[in-house]
Design a protein around this motif. Structure first.
Motif, PDB file in Angstrom:
ATOM      1  N   THR A 229       0.848  -1.185   0.000  1.00  0.00           N
ATOM      2  CA  THR A 229       0.000   0.000   0.000  1.00  0.00           C
ATOM      3  C   THR A 229       0.891   1.244   0.000  1.00  0.00           C
ATOM      4  OG1 THR A 229      -0.100  -0.019   2.417  1.00  0.00           O
ATOM      5  CG2 THR A 229      -1.854  -1.172   1.240  1.00  0.00           C
ATOM      6  N   GLY A 230       0.289   2.366  -0.284  1.00  0.00           N
ATOM      7  CA  GLY A 230       1.021   3.621  -0.206  1.00  0.00           C
ATOM      8  C   GLY A 230       2.067   3.803  -1.276  1.00  0.00           C
ATOM      9  N   VAL A 231       1.802   3.357  -2.509  1.00  0.00           N
ATOM     10  CA  VAL A 231       2.756   3.570  -3.599  1.00  0.00           C
ATOM     11  C   VAL A 231       2.891   5.071  -3.856  1.00  0.00           C
ATOM     12  CG1 VAL A 231       3.236   3.167  -6.051  1.00  0.00           C
ATOM     13  CG2 VAL A 231       2.248   1.341  -4.649  1.00  0.00           C
ATOM     14  N   PRO A 232       4.102   5.605  -3.809  1.00  0.00           N
ATOM     15  CA  PRO A 232       4.276   7.061  -3.930  1.00  0.00           C
ATOM     16  C   PRO A 232       4.082   7.580  -5.351  1.00  0.00           C
ATOM     17  CG  PRO A 232       6.407   5.977  -3.769  1.00  0.00           C
ATOM     18  CD  PRO A 232       5.381   4.906  -3.554  1.00  0.00           C
ATOM     19  N   ASP A 233       3.957   8.879  -5.430  1.00  0.00           N
ATOM     20  CA  ASP A 233       3.926   9.600  -6.712  1.00  0.00           C
ATOM     21  C   ASP A 233       2.698   9.297  -7.562  1.00  0.00           C
ATOM     22  OD1 ASP A 233       6.389  10.703  -6.039  1.00  0.00           O
ATOM     23  OD2 ASP A 233       7.520   9.143  -7.074  1.00  0.00           O
ATOM     24  N   GLY A 234       1.707   8.620  -7.001  1.00  0.00           N
ATOM     25  CA  GLY A 234       0.510   8.314  -7.778  1.00  0.00           C
ATOM     26  C   GLY A 234       0.792   7.489  -9.018  1.00  0.00           C
TER      27      GLY A 234
ATOM     28  N   LEU B 110      16.806  -0.712 -17.217  1.00  0.00           N
ATOM     29  CA  LEU B 110      15.546  -1.410 -16.988  1.00  0.00           C
ATOM     30  C   LEU B 110      14.347  -0.470 -17.010  1.00  0.00           C
ATOM     31  CD1 LEU B 110      16.568  -3.880 -14.128  1.00  0.00           C
ATOM     32  CD2 LEU B 110      15.949  -4.489 -16.475  1.00  0.00           C
ATOM     33  N   VAL B 111      14.519   0.764 -16.557  1.00  0.00           N
ATOM     34  CA  VAL B 111      13.374   1.667 -16.434  1.00  0.00           C
ATOM     35  C   VAL B 111      13.220   2.601 -17.624  1.00  0.00           C
ATOM     36  CG1 VAL B 111      13.578   1.580 -13.923  1.00  0.00           C
ATOM     37  CG2 VAL B 111      14.632   3.480 -15.170  1.00  0.00           C
ATOM     38  N   THR B 112      14.144   2.555 -18.558  1.00  0.00           N
ATOM     39  CA  THR B 112      14.079   3.421 -19.731  1.00  0.00           C
ATOM     40  C   THR B 112      13.175   2.804 -20.793  1.00  0.00           C
ATOM     41  OG1 THR B 112      16.312   4.266 -19.297  1.00  0.00           O
ATOM     42  CG2 THR B 112      15.440   4.555 -21.526  1.00  0.00           C
ATOM     43  N   ASP B 113      12.343   3.627 -21.413  1.00  0.00           N
ATOM     44  CA  ASP B 113      11.408   3.195 -22.460  1.00  0.00           C
ATOM     45  C   ASP B 113      10.548   2.026 -21.996  1.00  0.00           C
ATOM     46  OD1 ASP B 113      12.368   5.099 -24.284  1.00  0.00           O
ATOM     47  OD2 ASP B 113      13.983   3.767 -24.939  1.00  0.00           O
ATOM     48  N   PRO B 114       9.730   2.211 -20.955  1.00  0.00           N
ATOM     49  CA  PRO B 114       8.883   1.121 -20.458  1.00  0.00           C
ATOM     50  C   PRO B 114       7.818   0.714 -21.461  1.00  0.00           C
ATOM     51  CG  PRO B 114       8.250   3.201 -19.460  1.00  0.00           C
ATOM     52  CD  PRO B 114       9.511   3.469 -20.223  1.00  0.00           C
ATOM     53  N   ALA B 115       7.378  -0.519 -21.358  1.00  0.00           N
ATOM     54  CA  ALA B 115       6.301  -1.002 -22.220  1.00  0.00           C
ATOM     55  C   ALA B 115       5.014  -0.254 -21.895  1.00  0.00           C
ATOM     56  CB  ALA B 115       6.107  -2.501 -22.005  1.00  0.00           C
ATOM     57  N   PRO B 116       4.094  -0.142 -22.861  1.00  0.00           N
ATOM     58  CA  PRO B 116       2.820   0.546 -22.584  1.00  0.00           C
ATOM     59  C   PRO B 116       2.119  -0.073 -21.377  1.00  0.00           C
ATOM     60  CG  PRO B 116       3.049   0.102 -24.933  1.00  0.00           C
ATOM     61  CD  PRO B 116       4.172  -0.618 -24.254  1.00  0.00           C
ATOM     62  N   GLY B 117       1.562   0.785 -20.539  1.00  0.00           N
ATOM     63  CA  GLY B 117       0.841   0.300 -19.378  1.00  0.00           C
ATOM     64  C   GLY B 117       1.721  -0.148 -18.233  1.00  0.00           C
ATOM     65  N   THR B 118       3.011   0.193 -18.272  1.00  0.00           N
ATOM     66  CA  THR B 118       3.949  -0.211 -17.229  1.00  0.00           C
ATOM     67  C   THR B 118       4.558   1.013 -16.566  1.00  0.00           C
ATOM     68  OG1 THR B 118       4.517  -2.263 -18.397  1.00  0.00           O
ATOM     69  CG2 THR B 118       6.073  -1.488 -16.738  1.00  0.00           C
ATOM     70  N   ALA B 119       4.550   1.014 -15.229  1.00  0.00           N
ATOM     71  CA  ALA B 119       5.204   2.064 -14.452  1.00  0.00           C
ATOM     72  C   ALA B 119       6.287   1.420 -13.598  1.00  0.00           C
ATOM     73  CB  ALA B 119       4.200   2.786 -13.571  1.00  0.00           C
ATOM     74  N   HIS B 120       7.396   2.128 -13.396  1.00  0.00           N
ATOM     75  CA  HIS B 120       8.499   1.626 -12.583  1.00  0.00           C
ATOM     76  C   HIS B 120       8.642   2.471 -11.320  1.00  0.00           C
ATOM     77  CE1 HIS B 120       9.805  -0.104 -16.521  1.00  0.00           C
ATOM     78  NE2 HIS B 120      10.216  -1.093 -15.739  1.00  0.00           N
TER      79      HIS B 120
ATOM     80  N   ALA C  44      14.381   9.348 -16.535  1.00  0.00           N
ATOM     81  CA  ALA C  44      13.888   8.312 -17.448  1.00  0.00           C
ATOM     82  C   ALA C  44      12.388   8.098 -17.304  1.00  0.00           C
ATOM     83  CB  ALA C  44      14.621   6.997 -17.192  1.00  0.00           C
ATOM     84  N   GLY C  45      11.757   8.809 -16.351  1.00  0.00           N
ATOM     85  CA  GLY C  45      10.314   8.715 -16.189  1.00  0.00           C
ATOM     86  C   GLY C  45       9.852   7.775 -15.098  1.00  0.00           C
ATOM     87  N   ALA C  46      10.784   7.214 -14.334  1.00  0.00           N
ATOM     88  CA  ALA C  46      10.419   6.291 -13.264  1.00  0.00           C
ATOM     89  C   ALA C  46      10.146   7.036 -11.969  1.00  0.00           C
ATOM     90  CB  ALA C  46      11.530   5.264 -13.053  1.00  0.00           C
ATOM     91  N   GLY C  47       9.354   6.417 -11.096  1.00  0.00           N
ATOM     92  CA  GLY C  47       9.193   6.934  -9.759  1.00  0.00           C
ATOM     93  C   GLY C  47      10.341   6.450  -8.896  1.00  0.00           C
ATOM     94  N   VAL C  48      10.645   7.170  -7.837  1.00  0.00           N
ATOM     95  CA  VAL C  48      11.734   6.787  -6.938  1.00  0.00           C
ATOM     96  C   VAL C  48      11.266   6.906  -5.493  1.00  0.00           C
ATOM     97  CG1 VAL C  48      13.621   7.339  -8.515  1.00  0.00           C
ATOM     98  CG2 VAL C  48      12.691   9.124  -7.029  1.00  0.00           C
ATOM     99  N   THR C  49      11.804   6.036  -4.655  1.00  0.00           N
ATOM    100  CA  THR C  49      11.524   6.093  -3.231  1.00  0.00           C
ATOM    101  C   THR C  49      12.722   5.527  -2.483  1.00  0.00           C
ATOM    102  OG1 THR C  49       9.855   5.603  -1.539  1.00  0.00           O
ATOM    103  CG2 THR C  49      10.439   3.809  -3.032  1.00  0.00           C
ATOM    104  N   GLY C  50      12.810   5.816  -1.201  1.00  0.00           N
ATOM    105  CA  GLY C  50      13.949   5.382  -0.417  1.00  0.00           C
ATOM    106  C   GLY C  50      13.769   4.006   0.193  1.00  0.00           C
TER     107      GLY C  50
END
Length: 286
Positions: free
Chosen positions: A195-200, A246-256, A272-278
């Protein structure tokens, strides 16, 4: 008949089917062209909302979680092999003490699906943009604007070298392979969802991500001992470089979502468009 079959009243004064709540499966397939197809059920004429279209689903039993119940109901109502469904997340509607949970799951192909009970008049694969062209079951029609953006998946990419250093794993610097293996095994705890995945990144109340652990250096051998539910990737060189790949140019419908405290890596992943968390976010969920 299960112990969940029956009517329940919510705090808003409405009556709902399902003594312990209810759940449904929003099953979808994304074809090679990126088109999203949604599996819809046409409800039997004799029942509530007869002839309308919506999700397969129904009442939960007292011993069931929402995912188990949604898959069971779907298997009872149609011929879909629910063992082929990859569940990505759940979205809960609170009606005031009574809950309906939408379970979002992806299918590898658009298998032919037929009715399997008197509750189902028919089943149909529908392009996501054409769903509203059908006469929809009223509760499904209300939730569709929210659910149509939920047909996606999350890949959780863990920077093993960084996270191991943040754990209370004494002596990890002496046995990096062992510390990485222990982290790999502990990541199995995420099978129950997070639960609580950041950045929406994904619109789920509970998310079931694909988990990727990136190891490097002396810990590369950990990739030779696979564990169900965790994909271990051995970086041939820099672990940071492999994560960015791994996170560059993700497949459609995929978030990292990348788990690391390394400032430079965080900046590269965000670019590269990915979300980040600690690491603390992840360790709190283990």
């Amino acid at each position: 008949m299960g112990d969940g079959d029956g009517w329940a009243d919510c705090e808003r004064g409405h009556r709902h089917w399902g003594r312990f709540g209810a759940a449904g499966l929003l099953a979808y397939h994304r074809d090679p062209a990126g088109q999203v197809w949604t599996l819809l059920q046409q409800r039997a004429w004799w029942g509530l909302g007869g002839g309308t279209w919506g999700m397969f689903g129904g009442a939960l039993h007292s011993h069931e979680d929402a995912v188990t119940g949604a898959l069971r109901e779907t298997s009872e109502e149609c011929t879909l092999d629910v063992g082929t469904v990859t569940v990505h997340g759940t979205s809960v509607e609170d009606h005031g003490g009574w809950f309906f949970t939408s379970v979002i799951g992806e299918l590898p192909e658009m298998a032919r699906v037929k009715a399997a009970s008197m509750e189902t008049r028919g089943a149909r694969w529908v392009r996501a943009e054409d769903v509203t062209a059908h006469k929809l079951f009223e509760p499904f029609a209300r939730s569709w604007p929210r659910l149509r953006d939920a047909m996606r998946r999350l890949v959780l990419v863990v920077d093993a070298a960084n996270v191991v250093g943040a754990r209370a794993d004494h002596g990890w610097w002496k046995d990096r392979a062992g510390a990485n293996a222990r982290l790999r095994d502990d990541l199995k705890a995420l099978d129950g969802g997070v639960t609580g995945v950041p950045d929406g990144l994904v619109p789920f109340d509970r998310c079931f991500p694909e988990v990727v652990l990136v190891v490097e250096g002396q810990a590369r051998g950990v990739a030779d001992e696979p564990v169900d539910g965790v994909r271990v990737v051995a970086a041939p060189g820099s672990g940071d470089d492999r994560i960015v790949e791994l996170v560059t140019d993700p497949a459609p419908g995929t978030a990292h979502l990348v788990v690391t405290a390394d400032r430079e890596l965080r900046a590269r992943c965000a670019a590269a468009g990915a979300g980040v968390t600690g690491p603390r976010w992840l360790l709190d969920r283990l």
